[in-house]
Design an enzyme around this catalytic site. Sequence first.
Site, PDB file in Angstrom:
ATOM      1  NE  ARG A  61      -2.598  -2.149   3.069  1.00 29.11           N
ATOM      2  CZ  ARG A  61      -2.806  -2.172   4.389  1.00 29.11           C
ATOM      3  NH1 ARG A  61      -3.379  -1.153   4.984  1.00 29.11           N
ATOM      4  NH2 ARG A  61      -2.440  -3.214   5.099  1.00 29.11           N
ATOM      5  CD  GLU A  98      -3.162  -2.977  14.704  1.00 28.00           C
ATOM      6  OE1 GLU A  98      -3.272  -2.548  13.533  1.00 28.00           O
ATOM      7  OE2 GLU A  98      -4.001  -2.748  15.596  1.00 28.00           O
TER       8      GLU A  98
HETATM    9  C1  PRP Z   1       0.355  -2.653   6.638  1.00 28.01           C
HETATM   10  C2  PRP Z   1       0.491  -1.187   6.299  1.00 28.01           C
HETATM   11  C3  PRP Z   1       1.832  -0.845   6.875  1.00 28.01           C
HETATM   12  C4  PRP Z   1       1.913  -1.720   8.109  1.00 28.01           C
HETATM   13  C5  PRP Z   1       1.692  -0.927   9.353  1.00 28.01           C
HETATM   14  O1  PRP Z   1       1.069  -3.403   5.707  1.00 28.01           O
HETATM   15  O2  PRP Z   1       0.417  -0.957   4.900  1.00 28.01           O
HETATM   16  O3  PRP Z   1       2.891  -1.166   5.995  1.00 28.01           O
HETATM   17  O4  PRP Z   1       0.898  -2.734   7.947  1.00 28.01           O
HETATM   18  O5  PRP Z   1       1.760  -1.711  10.526  1.00 28.01           O
HETATM   19  P1  PRP Z   1       2.842  -1.473  11.678  1.00 28.01           P
HETATM   20  O6  PRP Z   1       2.961   0.007  11.885  1.00 28.01           O
HETATM   21  O7  PRP Z   1       2.278  -2.192  12.869  1.00 28.01           O
HETATM   22  O8  PRP Z   1       4.133  -2.063  11.226  1.00 28.01           O
HETATM   23  P2  PRP Z   1       0.896  -4.966   5.428  1.00 28.01           P
HETATM   24  O9  PRP Z   1       2.115  -5.663   5.959  1.00 28.01           O
HETATM   25  O10 PRP Z   1      -0.435  -5.444   5.922  1.00 28.01           O
HETATM   26  O11 PRP Z   1       1.019  -5.080   3.852  1.00 28.01           O
HETATM   27  P3  PRP Z   1       0.205  -4.514   2.584  1.00 28.01           P
HETATM   28  O12 PRP Z   1       0.565  -3.061   2.449  1.00 28.01           O
HETATM   29  O13 PRP Z   1       0.749  -5.322   1.463  1.00 28.01           O
HETATM   30  O14 PRP Z   1      -1.269  -4.708   2.809  1.00 28.01           O
HETATM   31  N1  ADE Z   2      -1.594  -2.291   9.188  1.00 26.87           N
HETATM   32  C1  ADE Z   2      -1.363  -2.479  10.500  1.00 26.87           C
HETATM   33  N2  ADE Z   2      -2.460  -2.283  11.229  1.00 26.87           N
HETATM   34  C2  ADE Z   2      -3.439  -1.959  10.339  1.00 26.87           C
HETATM   35  C3  ADE Z   2      -4.813  -1.639  10.478  1.00 26.87           C
HETATM   36  N3  ADE Z   2      -5.403  -1.599  11.677  1.00 26.87           N
HETATM   37  N4  ADE Z   2      -5.514  -1.370   9.346  1.00 26.87           N
HETATM   38  C4  ADE Z   2      -4.909  -1.403   8.130  1.00 26.87           C
HETATM   39  N5  ADE Z   2      -3.619  -1.693   7.956  1.00 26.87           N
HETATM   40  C5  ADE Z   2      -2.896  -1.970   9.041  1.00 26.87           C
END
Ligand code: PRP
Ligand code: ADE
Length: 174
Positions: A61, A98
């Site tokens: 993302r 998270e």
């Molecule tokens: C999500 C979001 C951030 C991260 C935030 O990515 O896009 O990169 O989680 O979480 P944090 O602050 O606890 O580290 P995800 O790994 O779900 O991948 P995506 O972008 O491919 O959906």
């Molecule tokens: N990445 C980590 N925590 C998230 C949340 N609550 N929603 C979407 N993306 C996330």
Amino acid sequence: MIEHLLKSVIRDVPDFPEPGIVFKDITPILQDPALCGAIVDSFVNRLTTGAIDVVAGIESRGFLFGLMLAQRLGKPFVPIRKQGKLPCRTIKQEYALEYGRATIEIHEDAFSPGARVLIHDDLLATGGTVVAASELIEQLGGQVAGYAFVIGLDFLKGHERLARYSSSVVTLAN
Ligand code: PRP
Ligand code: ADE
């Protein structure tokens, strides 16, 4: 203004991807080209980083607005990807987010030593992901110039973990 708009559009999805997590779904933002443009404008207006040489975005993302922001700033974009996706020589960092654990990688030649790198991701939760990204940037001799997020989940206090890399943190909504 943009904060209200974003809050009205972002969908809260309970118990995704696992029980207890309220997932912030940004896909409705992508349906609105004007709002996408306003996000990039807001980043540019609120950045307090000083000079930026490179924008780094985190898979997946973080790619959506990261490339748009780099284009708007007239700077190169560097993808930080999940393990096993980048084809050339990389360095990697494992981290907790998270919901679960992951490993990200960056190409060793992604930027020149000394480069000032703005890190972008869609969302700051615990900060695990961008702390790992910051470590990668510093390992390559870069300097974290600042952070830009569409959403910051303040209650998880991720921003407190970023202070040791840069004091410049922009979030547009929480
Ligand atoms: C999500 C979001 C951030 C991260 C935030 O990515 O896009 O990169 O989680 O979480 P944090 O602050 O606890 O580290 P995800 O790994 O779900 O991948 P995506 O972008 O491919 O959906
Ligand atoms: N990445 C980590 N925590 C998230 C949340 N609550 N929603 C979407 N993306 C996330």
